[in-house]
Each structure stands twice: as C-alpha cells, then as structure tokens.
Design a protein around this motif. Structure first.
Motif, PDB file in Angstrom:
ATOM      1  N   ARG A  44       0.815  -1.425   0.043  1.00  0.00           N
ATOM      2  CA  ARG A  44       0.411   0.022   0.262  1.00  0.00           C
ATOM      3  C   ARG A  44       0.705   1.130   0.204  1.00  0.00           C
ATOM      4  N   GLN A  45       2.447   1.160  -1.133  1.00  0.00           N
ATOM      5  CA  GLN A  45       3.003   1.948  -1.125  1.00  0.00           C
ATOM      6  C   GLN A  45       1.884   3.669  -1.260  1.00  0.00           C
ATOM      7  N   TYR A  66      -3.157   9.528  -2.550  1.00  0.00           N
ATOM      8  CA  TYR A  66      -4.536   8.763  -1.427  1.00  0.00           C
ATOM      9  C   TYR A  66      -5.496   8.522  -3.185  1.00  0.00           C
ATOM     10  N   ALA A  67      -4.916   9.139  -4.114  1.00  0.00           N
ATOM     11  CA  ALA A  67      -5.910   9.001  -5.467  1.00  0.00           C
ATOM     12  C   ALA A  67      -5.533   7.853  -6.204  1.00  0.00           C
ATOM     13  N   GLN A  72      -5.625   1.976  -7.352  1.00  0.00           N
ATOM     14  CA  GLN A  72      -4.673   1.082  -7.376  1.00  0.00           C
ATOM     15  C   GLN A  72      -5.966   0.004  -6.393  1.00  0.00           C
ATOM     16  N   ALA A  73      -6.944   0.499  -5.847  1.00  0.00           N
ATOM     17  CA  ALA A  73      -7.387  -0.324  -4.795  1.00  0.00           C
ATOM     18  C   ALA A  73      -8.792  -1.230  -5.608  1.00  0.00           C
ATOM     19  N   GLY A  80     -12.049  -2.415   0.806  1.00  0.00           N
ATOM     20  CA  GLY A  80     -11.720  -1.556   1.995  1.00  0.00           C
ATOM     21  C   GLY A  80     -11.350  -0.467   1.412  1.00  0.00           C
ATOM     22  N   GLU A  81      -9.305  -0.765   0.779  1.00  0.00           N
ATOM     23  CA  GLU A  81      -8.379  -0.092   0.606  1.00  0.00           C
ATOM     24  C   GLU A  81      -8.940   1.341   0.341  1.00  0.00           C
ATOM     25  N   ARG A  82      -9.509   1.459  -0.900  1.00  0.00           N
ATOM     26  CA  ARG A  82     -10.443   1.963  -1.858  1.00  0.00           C
ATOM     27  C   ARG A  82     -11.183   3.341  -1.365  1.00  0.00           C
TER      28      ARG A  82
END
Length: 243
Positions: A44-45, A66-67, A72-73, A80-82
């Motif tokens: 999650r770089q 963050y975008a 990527q998510a 959840g990551e999105r």
C-alpha cells in the motif's frame, strides 16, 4: 516485523508497511518515507506516502498519492482500501479546498457503504469539521464525536479530531483555545506516538514550540511552520472574501 520483512516472503510487504507505520508514529519521517518507497502495491505504498506527506502540510502531493492508492485499490477490487484512501483524500483536501470537499466526502461515503470500517467513518466526520473550520457554529458536534472516538479507543482518530479543532481555533484567532487543544494533544501523545501533532498545532497557531522538538521531519522546521501557517492564512482569506 523486521525479520519478516527481511525474509521477503508472502507477508514481507505487510511487515514493511508496519515498519513504515511505526516510524511515522514515532515521528521518524525520513525512515518512514524511505521504507514507504519500497512497498509497492502489496504494501500500500501510495497510501502510506500520503500518510507521511500530509503531516508536512504537503496536501497537494498527499491528495495525489491517496488518489493513486484509491485507483489501485479499485483496479485490484479491494473495497476497504479504496474507501480508506478516498476518506484520507477527502481529509487533506478539506484543509486546502473546502469548496471541493463535499464531492470528495460524498464519494468516500459511497465507497464506505456496506463496509465495517469505523475508523474510516470517523475520518469522514473529522474531514467535515476541517472543511468548516473557522466557521463552525459550535463545538457540540466535535465534543460528541470525541466521546464516540474515545469509546472506540481509536487514538489516531482522536488525534486527528484535536488537530481539526486546532485548525479551527487558529483560523478564528483564538490562541487560548488553541493552547487548550495543545494541552489535550500533549496528554494524548504522552507515550510518544503521534507527538508530531503537538508540533503541527503550534505551527498552525503561530505559537513557538516550548523547546527543541524530537520529531525528525523530511523538511526544516521553518518550512513546516510556514506550510501549516499558510493553510490557516489561506482559510482566513477564503472566509473573508468567499474565494
């Protein structure tokens, strides 16, 4: 974590992400950033880089990070990551672009629907306070939110909430109330984690630090002070002129 990271196995990216997280909590931002740059998608770089950039007041690059993390998510189908990445994007843009924050918050709320991510929900509510900072009609909402966060035991969310209030009081030119926030942050970060929030609250309010700081930033203290104070001055101008 270091042993797992060095082993370079299946769990190595998560371990390296944990090491970056611990370095950031301790205020060792150069180490956190150097570690973050090795993470890739699995670690999650881009979200971790955003977490490092925004405490430096670098909201533009943090929002972009963050975008990228959000997109990527979406590509990998990790809901959840999105949602988390979009919520963080909404938070940082609430500091710089309050007029755009509604759209960012709405998107994050859509992503959060059906997910059990309480901390991310708190982030959205704090972002709304940041969006309205300087013009909050009262602090009852913030007090109620603080009680909920404390009941949940989420220290990061409580620190974010206090920082939002420090931003509000700095914009409203209320130094005594800003100092009260700083006192709460000192108590909250007594163990060392998130102590950099105390420095940021001083920078926003234009107050001197009580002594040498233990935080290792990636930029000079003068640069950090200017970045955070500029956000306050920009919001004051926005409230005066509506632009």
């Amino acid at each position: 974590m270091q042993l797992v990271a060095d082993g370079d196995g299946r769990l190595a990216p998560a371990a390296r992400r944990g090491l970056a997280h611990l370095a950031r909590l301790a205020g060792d931002f150069p180490t956190a950033l150097n570690t973050a740059r090795t993470l890739g998608w699995a670690g999650r770089q881009h979200r971790i880089e955003g977490d490092i950039l925004w405490p430096h007041g670098d909201m533009h690059r943090a929002a972009a990070a963050y975008a990228t993390a959000r997109d990527q998510a979406e590509h990998h189908g990790v809901a959840g990551e999105r949602a988390t990445s979009q919520a963080q994007r909404a938070l940082v843009l609430a500091f710089t672009h309050p007029d755009r924050a509604d759209d960012e918050l709405h998107l994050a709320e859509q992503y959060l629907t059906g997910l059990d991510l309480r901390a991310t929900g708190f982030t959205l509510r704090i972002a709304a306070l940041v969006r309205d900072a300087g013009a909050l009609p009262g602090l009852d909402t913030a007090r109620a939110l603080r009680a909920e966060i404390r009941d949940a035991g989420i220290t990061a969310a409580e620190a974010d909430l206090e920082l939002a209030l420090a931003f509000h009081h700095a914009i409203a030119d209320e130094p005594d109330k800003a100092r009260a926030v700083i006192d709460r942050l000192n108590e909250l970060t007594r163990g060392g984690d998130y102590a950099y929030y105390v420095d940021i609250a001083h920078f926003m309010a234009g107050l001197p630090l009580p002594g040498p700081s233990d935080i290792r930033w990636t930029e000079s203290e003068e640069h950090l002070r200017s970045a955070w104070r500029s956000l306050v001055l920009a919001r004051q101008e926005h409230l005066r002129t509506g632009s």
